[in-house]
Design an enzyme around this catalytic site. Structure first.
Site, PDB file in Angstrom:
ATOM      1  CE  LYS A   1      -4.361  -1.237   2.264  1.00 21.67           C
ATOM      2  NZ  LYS A   1      -5.259  -0.872   3.369  1.00 21.67           N
TER       3      LYS A   1
ATOM      4  CG  ASP B   1      -8.496   1.376   3.340  1.00 25.47           C
ATOM      5  OD1 ASP B   1      -9.335   0.541   2.934  1.00 25.47           O
ATOM      6  OD2 ASP B   1      -7.285   1.096   3.485  1.00 25.47           O
TER       7      ASP B   1
HETATM    8  P1  NAP Z   1      -0.881  -1.258  10.928  1.00 27.25           P
HETATM    9  O1  NAP Z   1      -0.529  -0.192   9.951  1.00 27.25           O
HETATM   10  O2  NAP Z   1       0.096  -2.350  11.195  1.00 27.25           O
HETATM   11  O3  NAP Z   1      -1.225  -0.522  12.334  1.00 27.25           O
HETATM   12  C1  NAP Z   1      -1.513  -1.277  13.474  1.00 27.25           C
HETATM   13  C2  NAP Z   1      -2.044  -0.355  14.563  1.00 27.25           C
HETATM   14  O4  NAP Z   1      -2.473  -1.171  15.654  1.00 27.25           O
HETATM   15  C3  NAP Z   1      -0.991   0.601  15.125  1.00 27.25           C
HETATM   16  O5  NAP Z   1      -1.632   1.804  15.501  1.00 27.25           O
HETATM   17  C4  NAP Z   1      -0.499  -0.154  16.360  1.00 27.25           C
HETATM   18  O6  NAP Z   1       0.054   0.675  17.365  1.00 27.25           O
HETATM   19  C5  NAP Z   1      -1.788  -0.772  16.848  1.00 27.25           C
HETATM   20  N1  NAP Z   1      -1.574  -1.941  17.712  1.00 27.25           N
HETATM   21  C6  NAP Z   1      -1.121  -3.165  17.324  1.00 27.25           C
HETATM   22  N2  NAP Z   1      -1.093  -4.003  18.398  1.00 27.25           N
HETATM   23  C7  NAP Z   1      -1.532  -3.281  19.456  1.00 27.25           C
HETATM   24  C8  NAP Z   1      -1.739  -3.572  20.842  1.00 27.25           C
HETATM   25  N3  NAP Z   1      -1.478  -4.803  21.324  1.00 27.25           N
HETATM   26  N4  NAP Z   1      -2.219  -2.603  21.622  1.00 27.25           N
HETATM   27  C9  NAP Z   1      -2.490  -1.370  21.156  1.00 27.25           C
HETATM   28  N5  NAP Z   1      -2.325  -1.024  19.853  1.00 27.25           N
HETATM   29  C10 NAP Z   1      -1.845  -1.974  19.025  1.00 27.25           C
HETATM   30  O7  NAP Z   1      -2.231  -1.994  10.520  1.00 27.25           O
HETATM   31  P2  NAP Z   1      -3.464  -1.376   9.680  1.00 27.25           P
HETATM   32  O8  NAP Z   1      -3.269  -1.695   8.256  1.00 27.25           O
HETATM   33  O9  NAP Z   1      -3.669   0.019  10.096  1.00 27.25           O
HETATM   34  O10 NAP Z   1      -4.672  -2.311  10.198  1.00 27.25           O
HETATM   35  C11 NAP Z   1      -5.204  -2.178  11.498  1.00 27.25           C
HETATM   36  C12 NAP Z   1      -6.471  -3.007  11.601  1.00 27.25           C
HETATM   37  O11 NAP Z   1      -7.461  -2.464  10.724  1.00 27.25           O
HETATM   38  C13 NAP Z   1      -6.301  -4.467  11.179  1.00 27.25           C
HETATM   39  O12 NAP Z   1      -7.064  -5.277  12.037  1.00 27.25           O
HETATM   40  C14 NAP Z   1      -6.858  -4.493   9.776  1.00 27.25           C
HETATM   41  O13 NAP Z   1      -7.394  -5.770   9.430  1.00 27.25           O
HETATM   42  C15 NAP Z   1      -7.971  -3.483   9.886  1.00 27.25           C
HETATM   43  N6  NAP Z   1      -8.355  -2.887   8.605  1.00 27.25           N
HETATM   44  C16 NAP Z   1      -9.630  -3.019   8.228  1.00 27.25           C
HETATM   45  C17 NAP Z   1     -10.062  -2.454   7.046  1.00 27.25           C
HETATM   46  C18 NAP Z   1     -11.493  -2.606   6.639  1.00 27.25           C
HETATM   47  O14 NAP Z   1     -11.822  -2.312   5.487  1.00 27.25           O
HETATM   48  N7  NAP Z   1     -12.375  -3.017   7.532  1.00 27.25           N
HETATM   49  C19 NAP Z   1      -9.171  -1.738   6.235  1.00 27.25           C
HETATM   50  C20 NAP Z   1      -7.833  -1.611   6.666  1.00 27.25           C
HETATM   51  C21 NAP Z   1      -7.442  -2.201   7.858  1.00 27.25           C
HETATM   52  P3  NAP Z   1       1.633   1.055  17.352  1.00 27.25           P
HETATM   53  O15 NAP Z   1       1.765   2.173  16.356  1.00 27.25           O
HETATM   54  O16 NAP Z   1       1.911   1.466  18.729  1.00 27.25           O
HETATM   55  O17 NAP Z   1       2.370  -0.183  16.935  1.00 27.25           O
END
Ligand code: NAP
Length: 280
Positions: free
Chosen positions: A65, A114
């Site tokens: 991405k 998104d």
């Molecule tokens: P990402 O870029 O890897 O970001 C992960 C986020 O989660 C960061 O803010 C991270 O905090 C936080 N995090 C991870 N483990 C944690 C914990 N144990 N406690 C507190 N915070 C934690 O991932 P992403 O692409 O943004 O995706 C995040 C979620 O959104 C995923 O579950 C994904 O499947 C979902 N999503 C859904 C859609 C949809 O269309 N529904 C679209 C995109 C993503 P730090 O910065 O401190 O590491």
């Protein structure tokens, strides 16, 4: 037959193929939606190959991405978010639907749907974002898209993230936003009209990133997590009397937005939603 697809690694469990193909069937469009899983270092080659083969459009997921931004002509929102999840290879259309000569026409265009996924998920549930106090938990890819989406819809945004510095630097980019660590949730959530969980918390285990006692009836809660579809956060929000919006709505509307960019016609939301929910 037109070909669309998803490029990522891994993509084998994606729900996008049935969702988009239900849309093509409903609209009578002769098209297929397939998944592509190139090596992480082969993005440029894969994109050139897709263009040469006449692929009409691609969705983009992890790990491509952010890198995709450098290979496309990004729209301003994708540029601000810093990530592209939709690539359009189609001709540039003028107002009459005719092809316009354009020197950048050979460069595919990049979008981030998104953000529209977040906005349209709320709108679909009759949640008014203009003037709303919004809290975004998470500052990764989904958090960035949610924060810009909510600010662009005239909400006042607060970003809370485990790594506070990431929330603060995101907040500095989003008009009017504030940011901090997860400890800021106790002050922000009780007054919030809108809450988005954009962390992955709730996926692997039955946990919530937001203390349950902070949730209340005068708020709408969107959880970006969609596996499981009913997260602990949404169960707690429901128990508190809040409006709950599961992650499949965001997934649906990012796909709906991509469908509309590619085909230039309104997406059949009901058919796409039914196909998606069938597989969850
Ligand atoms: P990402 O870029 O890897 O970001 C992960 C986020 O989660 C960061 O803010 C991270 O905090 C936080 N995090 C991870 N483990 C944690 C914990 N144990 N406690 C507190 N915070 C934690 O991932 P992403 O692409 O943004 O995706 C995040 C979620 O959104 C995923 O579950 C994904 O499947 C979902 N999503 C859904 C859609 C949809 O269309 N529904 C679209 C995109 C993503 P730090 O910065 O401190 O590491």
């Amino acid at each position: 037959m037109d070909v669309y697809g998803l490029i990522g690694n891994p993509v084998e469990h994606s729900l996008s193929p049935p969702m988009h193909e239900a849309g093509y069937a409903e609209r009578g469009i002769d098209a297929r939606y397939v998944t592509f899983e190139p090596d992480p270092d082969a993005l440029a080659t894969a994109l050139d190959g897709a263009a040469a083969l006449g692929v009409r459009g691609l969705n983009v997921t992890i790990p491509f991405k952010q890198d995709m931004l450098a290979h496309v002509d990004p729209d301003p929102l994708a540029e601000r978010i810093g990530a592209v999840n939709t690539v359009d290879f189609g001709p540039v259309l003028d107002g009459d639907g005719a092809s316009e000569p354009d020197e950048s026409a050979s460069t595919p265009r990049g979008y981030n749907t998104d953000a529209a996924g977040v906005q349209r998920a709320f709108t679909h549930h009759d949640v008014d974002l203009a003037g709303a106090d919004a809290v975004v938990v998470g500052a990764g890819g989904a958090g960035r898209a949610a924060a810009f989406a909510l600010a662009d819809a005239a909400a006042d945004v607060h970003v809370a993230n485990r790594t506070a510095a990431k929330a603060e630097s995101l907040a500095a980019e989003v008009p009017g936003a504030t940011g901090g660590g997860l400890d800021t949730l106790s002050a922000e959530v009780p007054a919030a009209d809108v809450l988005v969980n954009a962390t992955s918390v709730g996926m692997e285990s039955d946990e919530t990133p937001v203390p349950e006692e902070l949730l209340h009836a005068d708020m709408a809660v969107l959880d970006a997590v969609y596996t499981p579809i009913e997260t602990r956060l949404l169960r707690a929000a429901d128990a508190a009397g809040a409006t709950t919006i599961d992650g499949a709505w965001m997934l649906l509307f990012q796909g709906v937005e991509a469908f509309e960019i590619w085909t230039d016609e309104p997406a059949p939301v009901e058919a796409m939603n039914a196909a998606l929910r069938d597989r969850l």
